[in-house]
Design a protein around this motif. Structure first.
Motif, PDB file in Angstrom:
ATOM      1  N   ILE A  10     -17.081  53.257 -19.179  1.00  0.00           N
ATOM      2  CA  ILE A  10     -16.148  52.955 -20.264  1.00  0.00           C
ATOM      3  C   ILE A  10     -16.853  53.010 -21.613  1.00  0.00           C
ATOM      4  O   ILE A  10     -16.324  53.582 -22.576  1.00  0.00           O
ATOM      5  CB  ILE A  10     -15.469  51.589 -20.024  1.00  0.00           C
ATOM      6  N   GLU A  11     -18.051  52.475 -21.695  1.00  0.00           N
ATOM      7  CA  GLU A  11     -18.828  52.494 -22.940  1.00  0.00           C
ATOM      8  C   GLU A  11     -19.111  53.927 -23.396  1.00  0.00           C
ATOM      9  O   GLU A  11     -18.908  54.271 -24.560  1.00  0.00           O
ATOM     10  CB  GLU A  11     -20.143  51.742 -22.736  1.00  0.00           C
ATOM     11  N   CYS A  13     -17.548  56.713 -22.483  1.00  0.00           N
ATOM     12  CA  CYS A  13     -16.286  57.381 -22.824  1.00  0.00           C
ATOM     13  C   CYS A  13     -15.821  56.967 -24.218  1.00  0.00           C
ATOM     14  O   CYS A  13     -15.412  57.816 -25.017  1.00  0.00           O
ATOM     15  CB  CYS A  13     -15.214  57.069 -21.787  1.00  0.00           C
ATOM     16  N   ASP A  14     -15.878  55.676 -24.523  1.00  0.00           N
ATOM     17  CA  ASP A  14     -15.480  55.194 -25.844  1.00  0.00           C
ATOM     18  C   ASP A  14     -16.315  55.838 -26.951  1.00  0.00           C
ATOM     19  O   ASP A  14     -15.778  56.265 -27.979  1.00  0.00           O
ATOM     20  CB  ASP A  14     -15.606  53.670 -25.933  1.00  0.00           C
ATOM     21  N   LYS A  15     -17.628  55.915 -26.748  1.00  0.00           N
ATOM     22  CA  LYS A  15     -18.514  56.514 -27.758  1.00  0.00           C
ATOM     23  C   LYS A  15     -18.220  58.003 -27.942  1.00  0.00           C
ATOM     24  O   LYS A  15     -18.166  58.495 -29.070  1.00  0.00           O
ATOM     25  CB  LYS A  15     -19.984  56.323 -27.368  1.00  0.00           C
ATOM     26  N   ILE A  17     -15.396  59.634 -27.276  1.00  0.00           N
ATOM     27  CA  ILE A  17     -14.074  59.788 -27.893  1.00  0.00           C
ATOM     28  C   ILE A  17     -14.153  59.468 -29.380  1.00  0.00           C
ATOM     29  O   ILE A  17     -13.588  60.197 -30.207  1.00  0.00           O
ATOM     30  CB  ILE A  17     -13.032  58.905 -27.185  1.00  0.00           C
ATOM     31  N   ALA A  18     -14.872  58.410 -29.740  1.00  0.00           N
ATOM     32  CA  ALA A  18     -15.006  58.019 -31.146  1.00  0.00           C
ATOM     33  C   ALA A  18     -15.726  59.081 -31.970  1.00  0.00           C
ATOM     34  O   ALA A  18     -15.366  59.348 -33.115  1.00  0.00           O
ATOM     35  CB  ALA A  18     -15.741  56.682 -31.255  1.00  0.00           C
ATOM     36  N   GLU A  22     -10.295  62.798 -28.984  1.00  0.00           N
ATOM     37  CA  GLU A  22      -9.609  62.556 -27.712  1.00  0.00           C
ATOM     38  C   GLU A  22      -9.805  63.657 -26.679  1.00  0.00           C
ATOM     39  O   GLU A  22      -9.670  63.412 -25.494  1.00  0.00           O
ATOM     40  CB  GLU A  22      -8.118  62.357 -27.953  1.00  0.00           C
ATOM     41  N   ALA A  62     -11.094  60.636 -21.877  1.00  0.00           N
ATOM     42  CA  ALA A  62      -9.945  59.722 -21.828  1.00  0.00           C
ATOM     43  C   ALA A  62      -9.414  59.591 -20.404  1.00  0.00           C
ATOM     44  O   ALA A  62      -9.037  58.498 -19.967  1.00  0.00           O
ATOM     45  CB  ALA A  62      -8.845  60.207 -22.772  1.00  0.00           C
ATOM     46  N   LYS A  65     -11.950  57.446 -18.396  1.00  0.00           N
ATOM     47  CA  LYS A  65     -11.833  56.031 -18.810  1.00  0.00           C
ATOM     48  C   LYS A  65     -10.610  55.404 -18.156  1.00  0.00           C
ATOM     49  O   LYS A  65     -10.680  54.304 -17.627  1.00  0.00           O
ATOM     50  CB  LYS A  65     -11.750  55.940 -20.323  1.00  0.00           C
ATOM     51  N   GLU A  66      -9.488  56.097 -18.175  1.00  0.00           N
ATOM     52  CA  GLU A  66      -8.267  55.565 -17.568  1.00  0.00           C
ATOM     53  C   GLU A  66      -8.428  55.350 -16.058  1.00  0.00           C
ATOM     54  O   GLU A  66      -8.019  54.320 -15.527  1.00  0.00           O
ATOM     55  CB  GLU A  66      -7.096  56.505 -17.835  1.00  0.00           C
ATOM     56  N   GLN A  69     -10.623  52.258 -15.581  1.00  0.00           N
ATOM     57  CA  GLN A  69      -9.950  51.021 -15.944  1.00  0.00           C
ATOM     58  C   GLN A  69      -8.903  50.612 -14.913  1.00  0.00           C
ATOM     59  O   GLN A  69      -8.591  49.440 -14.782  1.00  0.00           O
ATOM     60  CB  GLN A  69      -9.284  51.159 -17.317  1.00  0.00           C
TER      61      GLN A  69
END
Length: 71
Positions: A10-11, A13-15, A17-18, A22, A62, A65-66, A69
């Motif tokens: 998740i970490e 993926c967030d980095k 994407i940021a 997307e 994305a 990550k989904e 989660q």
């Protein structure tokens, strides 16, 4: 999936994407350094990616990550 691996995915993926948006793609290797310092965790990620979900080599961050989660 171990909590530590789930959190790392998740970490990352967030980095990604940021920084890249997307539509950025990644492989399961993105969650590890360029050295084999934790082969058990690497194999766990590979099995989840390849055997469990039959994902392509590169997938959208994305989407990954989904999936994680929702575990």
């Amino acid at each position: 999936m171990r909590k530590v691996l789930k959190e790392k995915i998740i970490e990352v993926c967030d980095k990604k994407i940021a920084s890249k948006g997307e539509n950025v793609g990644l492989s399961f290797y993105a969650f590890f350094a360029n050295k084999n310092d934790n082969p058990e965790l690497l194999m766990e990620a590979a099995e989840w990616w390849i055997m469990t979900h039959k994902l392509d080599h590169f997938e959208k961050a994305a989407k990954i990550k989904e999936l994680v989660q929702n575990l």
